[in-house]
Design an enzyme around this catalytic site. Structure first.
Site: not given
Length: 211
Positions: A17, A45, A49, A51, A55, A161, A173
């Site tokens: 990211w 992340h 990974h 979440d 988070h 989310h 993810e």
């Protein structure tokens, strides 16, 4: 049995990211040290990974307190490879998601955006309406094959989310499902036990047992 490793390799040039891993050589045999030792700087992340609810929700369950029964057990890899844009409720129903506790969404991301070095301009994500439907079905873990389960149009509002983590679900993810045929498997997802963390990189496999 057949084991599918759906974990992305972690390295400094990987798809990320924006905060790519950094590696420092602390000791090396070549330099005359007694062993090889490296120090890795990683975000929670990074790569494949989990979440945790913490988070997006202050005071919610952190990654080290997630129930292992949600992370390990029967799972379905649902075929969403024909979907473009947001995954809808109708798409999930057609893929046979209803009735499953752990659901991995195999989309066109696995063979496309997930294999790129840089973030794609668009990818397949889960609509907020589909996220609400997932909760109503009693799903405990939902996974997808890209950097985020969020649609590329919703990375400022993070609607899916908020819906999923607000309800206490676990999100997986960056699952590499390219080589995994759709169907039923046993999922083993083990995030690192980082105390009070919002998430963690996780070695994740799918097991297909012989009939």
């Amino acid at each position: 049995m057949e084991i599918f490793d759906i974990t992305l390799p972690i390295h400094p040039k990987m798809l990320h990211w924006g905060r790519k891993p950094e590696v420092e050589i602390v000791e090396s045999l070549a330099a005359g040290d007694p062993s090889n030792v490296t120090r890795w700087r990683l975000g929670t992340h990074t790569g494949t990974h989990v979440d945790a609810p913490a988070h997006f929700v202050d005071g919610a369950t952190p990654v080290d307190k997630l129930d292992l029964h949600s992370l390990i057990g029967p799972a379905i890899v649902a075929d969403l490879t024909g979907v473009t844009g947001d995954i809808s409720v109708d798409d999930l129903v057609a893929a046979g998601v209803a009735g499953h506790t752990r659901v991995l969404l195999k989309t066109s991301n696995s063979a496309g955006p997930l294999k790129e070095v840089d973030r794609a301009p668009s990818w397949v994500g889960l609509s907020p309406e589909a996220a609400k439907w997932i909760i109503d079905q009693g799903v405990q873990l939902i996974g997808i094959d890209y950097l985020t389960i969020e649609s590329f149009t919703r990375t400022e509002t993070w609607d899916a989310h908020h819906v999923l983590l607000g309800a206490g679900l676990i999100i997986l993810e960056n699952a590499d499902l390219d080589a995994v045929p759709p169907g039923e498997y046993e999922l083993v997802c083990l995030p690192a036990k980082l105390v009070d963390a919002d998430g963690s990189f996780a070695r994740t496999v799918l097991i297909k047992r012989d009939a």
